[in-house]
Structure formats: C-alpha cells, structure tokens
Design an enzyme around this catalytic site. Sequence first.
Site, PDB file in Angstrom:
ATOM      1  N   LYS A  14       0.832  -1.209   0.000  1.00 41.82           N
ATOM      2  CA  LYS A  14       0.000   0.000   0.000  1.00 41.82           C
ATOM      3  C   LYS A  14       0.865   1.256   0.000  1.00 41.82           C
ATOM      4  O   LYS A  14       0.654   2.163  -0.790  1.00 41.82           O
ATOM      5  CB  LYS A  14      -0.912   0.048   1.240  1.00 41.82           C
ATOM      6  N   ARG A  89      -9.894   0.879   7.803  1.00 40.39           N
ATOM      7  CA  ARG A  89      -9.480  -0.498   8.104  1.00 40.39           C
ATOM      8  C   ARG A  89     -10.624  -1.321   8.677  1.00 40.39           C
ATOM      9  O   ARG A  89     -10.468  -2.509   8.913  1.00 40.39           O
ATOM     10  CB  ARG A  89      -8.406  -0.474   9.187  1.00 40.39           C
ATOM     11  N   ARG A 128      11.788  -5.747   4.963  1.00 44.54           N
ATOM     12  CA  ARG A 128      11.529  -4.319   4.705  1.00 44.54           C
ATOM     13  C   ARG A 128      12.464  -3.417   5.521  1.00 44.54           C
ATOM     14  O   ARG A 128      12.697  -3.640   6.696  1.00 44.54           O
ATOM     15  CB  ARG A 128      10.084  -3.989   5.067  1.00 44.54           C
ATOM     16  N   ARG A 161      10.946  -1.695  11.196  1.00 47.81           N
ATOM     17  CA  ARG A 161       9.872  -1.375  12.134  1.00 47.81           C
ATOM     18  C   ARG A 161       9.763  -2.438  13.221  1.00 47.81           C
ATOM     19  O   ARG A 161       9.909  -3.619  12.954  1.00 47.81           O
ATOM     20  CB  ARG A 161       8.538  -1.299  11.372  1.00 47.81           C
ATOM     21  N   ARG A 172      -0.677  -9.265  13.446  1.00 45.33           N
ATOM     22  CA  ARG A 172      -1.307  -8.255  12.569  1.00 45.33           C
ATOM     23  C   ARG A 172      -2.192  -8.942  11.533  1.00 45.33           C
ATOM     24  O   ARG A 172      -3.319  -8.508  11.276  1.00 45.33           O
ATOM     25  CB  ARG A 172      -0.229  -7.420  11.859  1.00 45.33           C
TER      26      ARG A 172
HETATM   27  P1  AP5 Z   1       4.878  -1.645   1.869  1.00 45.69           P
HETATM   28  O1  AP5 Z   1       4.566  -0.768   0.698  1.00 45.69           O
HETATM   29  O2  AP5 Z   1       5.653  -1.044   3.001  1.00 45.69           O
HETATM   30  O3  AP5 Z   1       3.537  -2.370   2.386  1.00 45.69           O
HETATM   31  P2  AP5 Z   1       2.283  -1.785   3.168  1.00 45.69           P
HETATM   32  O4  AP5 Z   1       1.072  -2.437   2.604  1.00 45.69           O
HETATM   33  O5  AP5 Z   1       2.304  -0.297   3.210  1.00 45.69           O
HETATM   34  O6  AP5 Z   1       2.584  -2.431   4.583  1.00 45.69           O
HETATM   35  P3  AP5 Z   1       2.463  -1.841   6.049  1.00 45.69           P
HETATM   36  O7  AP5 Z   1       3.133  -2.842   6.945  1.00 45.69           O
HETATM   37  O8  AP5 Z   1       2.948  -0.431   6.143  1.00 45.69           O
HETATM   38  O9  AP5 Z   1       0.953  -1.883   6.260  1.00 45.69           O
HETATM   39  P4  AP5 Z   1       0.232  -1.997   7.556  1.00 45.69           P
HETATM   40  O10 AP5 Z   1      -1.135  -1.848   7.066  1.00 45.69           O
HETATM   41  O11 AP5 Z   1       0.475  -3.184   8.394  1.00 45.69           O
HETATM   42  O12 AP5 Z   1       0.893  -0.860   8.467  1.00 45.69           O
HETATM   43  P5  AP5 Z   1       0.435   0.611   8.820  1.00 45.69           P
HETATM   44  O13 AP5 Z   1       1.646   1.439   8.894  1.00 45.69           O
HETATM   45  O14 AP5 Z   1      -0.708   1.057   7.973  1.00 45.69           O
HETATM   46  O15 AP5 Z   1       5.657  -2.944   1.306  1.00 45.69           O
HETATM   47  C1  AP5 Z   1       6.106  -3.957   2.201  1.00 45.69           C
HETATM   48  C2  AP5 Z   1       7.453  -4.506   1.686  1.00 45.69           C
HETATM   49  O16 AP5 Z   1       7.236  -5.185   0.444  1.00 45.69           O
HETATM   50  C3  AP5 Z   1       8.521  -3.421   1.395  1.00 45.69           C
HETATM   51  O17 AP5 Z   1       9.780  -3.932   1.740  1.00 45.69           O
HETATM   52  C4  AP5 Z   1       8.417  -3.205  -0.145  1.00 45.69           C
HETATM   53  O18 AP5 Z   1       9.646  -2.807  -0.703  1.00 45.69           O
HETATM   54  C5  AP5 Z   1       8.009  -4.597  -0.612  1.00 45.69           C
HETATM   55  N1  AP5 Z   1       7.132  -4.555  -1.788  1.00 45.69           N
HETATM   56  C6  AP5 Z   1       6.093  -3.692  -2.032  1.00 45.69           C
HETATM   57  N2  AP5 Z   1       5.511  -3.983  -3.211  1.00 45.69           N
HETATM   58  C7  AP5 Z   1       6.168  -5.061  -3.718  1.00 45.69           C
HETATM   59  C8  AP5 Z   1       6.018  -5.847  -4.909  1.00 45.69           C
HETATM   60  N3  AP5 Z   1       5.060  -5.576  -5.812  1.00 45.69           N
HETATM   61  N4  AP5 Z   1       6.858  -6.884  -5.099  1.00 45.69           N
HETATM   62  C9  AP5 Z   1       7.835  -7.201  -4.182  1.00 45.69           C
HETATM   63  N5  AP5 Z   1       8.038  -6.486  -3.040  1.00 45.69           N
HETATM   64  C10 AP5 Z   1       7.204  -5.434  -2.808  1.00 45.69           C
HETATM   65  O19 AP5 Z   1      -0.161   0.407  10.288  1.00 45.69           O
HETATM   66  C11 AP5 Z   1       0.663   0.113  11.390  1.00 45.69           C
HETATM   67  C12 AP5 Z   1      -0.199  -0.066  12.628  1.00 45.69           C
HETATM   68  O20 AP5 Z   1      -0.883   1.170  12.940  1.00 45.69           O
HETATM   69  C13 AP5 Z   1      -1.323  -1.108  12.498  1.00 45.69           C
HETATM   70  O21 AP5 Z   1      -0.868  -2.405  12.780  1.00 45.69           O
HETATM   71  C14 AP5 Z   1      -2.341  -0.589  13.528  1.00 45.69           C
HETATM   72  O22 AP5 Z   1      -1.955  -0.940  14.836  1.00 45.69           O
HETATM   73  C15 AP5 Z   1      -2.214   0.924  13.382  1.00 45.69           C
HETATM   74  N6  AP5 Z   1      -3.159   1.469  12.384  1.00 45.69           N
HETATM   75  C16 AP5 Z   1      -2.839   2.080  11.206  1.00 45.69           C
HETATM   76  N7  AP5 Z   1      -3.950   2.463  10.542  1.00 45.69           N
HETATM   77  C17 AP5 Z   1      -4.992   2.080  11.316  1.00 45.69           C
HETATM   78  C18 AP5 Z   1      -6.400   2.164  11.158  1.00 45.69           C
HETATM   79  N8  AP5 Z   1      -6.964   2.740  10.063  1.00 45.69           N
HETATM   80  N9  AP5 Z   1      -7.183   1.655  12.138  1.00 45.69           N
HETATM   81  C19 AP5 Z   1      -6.661   1.106  13.244  1.00 45.69           C
HETATM   82  N10 AP5 Z   1      -5.327   0.981  13.454  1.00 45.69           N
HETATM   83  C20 AP5 Z   1      -4.501   1.458  12.492  1.00 45.69           C
END
Ligand code: AP5
Length: 225
Positions: A14, A89, A128, A161, A172
């Site tokens: 994402k 989410r 990552r 992270r 998660r």
């Molecule tokens: P990356 O682009 O970083 O993936 P991502 O989907 O953004 O993953 P996140 O871990 O950031 O998502 P998340 O939803 O768990 O965390 P968030 O910060 O929102 O890519 C991942 C890896 O893959 C990278 O190394 C990249 O290079 C590689 N990659 C990407 N595309 C690729 C491809 N096509 N091919 C190969 N490799 C690839 O949330 C963190 C925490 O915050 C949550 O756990 C929760 O506690 C809280 N939180 C956040 N938002 C909310 C909400 N709306 N409601 C409640 N709690 C929330």
Amino acid sequence: MKVYVMIGAPGAGKGTQADILAERLGLVHVASGDLFRDAVRNDTALGREARRYMERGALVPDPVVIGMIEERLSRPDAAAGIILDGFPRTRPQAEALDAALERRGSRVDAALYVGVPEDELVKRLSGRWLCRASGHVYNEATHPPLVAGVCDADGSELYQRDDDRPETVRARLEQQLPPMYEVIDHYTTRGSLVAVDGAQPVETVTEALLRAIAHPARPGRSEAA
Ligand code: AP5
C-alpha cells in the site's frame, strides 16, 4: 477533491504504491500508520494510546483513528486530492469516511485493493527497511538500497519497524484481515472497489492501478495487470 483509498493486508505494498500514485497524480499521500508512528516518536497523548495497540499488532480503536483522519482531511493541502493508505481499516471507519466526505461534497472515487498471498506478505515484511527522514521503502530481496543501511533518495539512515518482527506480523495478519474483508465488502457494495493482483513487480502493479483510476465506474471490477 479526488479521494482514493488503498486497501491491503500488512505488507501488500500500500505504502509503496500510494507514494508512486501520489507523485504521478499530484495527490497528498496520507498514511494512518505514519501519523501514528509520528505521534509515538513525539510522545504525544495520541502516540501513547496508539502504541499500546500497535505493539500487539492490534488495530487502534475506531474513534481515535477517525478523529485523527478527520483532522487531517480538514487541512488545506487535502483539497488538492488525497490518497489514503491504511484507512479505512474497519466498516465503521469506512462509514465515517463516507460521512466526512459527504459533508465536503465529495466521495471515495475508487477503493484500490492490492491482493497478495499471506506467505509472500511475511517474506516482504521481514525484509523491509524504511528511511528515517521520509519513510522511503526498501526490501532486502526485491528493492535493496545502493548502499546497505542508507536511503538512496535522501541519504538518511534505514531502519526496520518494531512491528515487523515475525510474531507481531502474525498477530497483525490474524487480527487485521477479517475487518479488512468487511471494508472490501463495503466498497464492493458501493461499486467503487478495484482489485489488483499485488504479487507482481511494483511497476506492473502501478500500471494496473493507474489503468483502474483512468477508467472508473465498472462496479466490482478486477484489473488484470
Ligand atoms: P509496503 O509498501 O511497506 O507495504 P504496506 O502495505 O504499506 O505495509 P504496512 O506494513 O505499512 O501496512 P500496515 O497496514 O500493516 O501498516 P500501517 O503502517 O498502515 O511494502 C512492504 C514490503 O514489500 C517493502 O519492503 C516493499 O519494498 C516490498 N514490496 C512492495 N511492493 C512489492 C512488490 N510488488 N513486489 C515485491 N516487493 C514489494 O499500520 C501500522 C499499525 O498502525 C497497524 O498495525 C495498527 O496498529 C495501526 N493502524 C494504522 N492504521 C490504522 C487504522 N486505520 N485503524 C486502526 N489501526 C490502524
């Protein structure tokens, strides 16, 4: 005001895609996870509350998240158009977003779901690395930096992270996938969901997303990449 939401499991790409789309389309990239991580780093009341959930791999409670995003939507730069990454989410978050946008005479133009199999997600998250200055995303296996530990774009230090530890990744996935499917259902019902195969190279996924954005209004469609 154009509004896109990125939906996907942890590690689906994402953030990677939202960054690229924001630059290509002139949108503001708002990642709920980044807002929480900033709050944790600055040790604010919001950060202290969010941390309790994030370190367990749980979702932060809806009222906290919704308040934070509504505040972000009201800032002047959002008027240019916004790509929301990691929000909504849960179904209540999706409904709150609809209501907040309706009050502004706007709506979600497309909900972009990036689908990736679970075993691939675990691999991606364990490899990552992120840059401290701006959150540029790297991966040991698929997108390494030119110099280990240093961001190609701005030279800042790369870090991993805390919630990318294998046990937290498992928590998660277990806790966050069921509500994600409710969000997918919400946008499918409204005819704004686009599903893209995220298990392909980054550029291929981007092209599929751009095609979907350029040709809206085909309810429940799936973009072949
Ligand atoms: P990356 O682009 O970083 O993936 P991502 O989907 O953004 O993953 P996140 O871990 O950031 O998502 P998340 O939803 O768990 O965390 P968030 O910060 O929102 O890519 C991942 C890896 O893959 C990278 O190394 C990249 O290079 C590689 N990659 C990407 N595309 C690729 C491809 N096509 N091919 C190969 N490799 C690839 O949330 C963190 C925490 O915050 C949550 O756990 C929760 O506690 C809280 N939180 C956040 N938002 C909310 C909400 N709306 N409601 C409640 N709690 C929330």
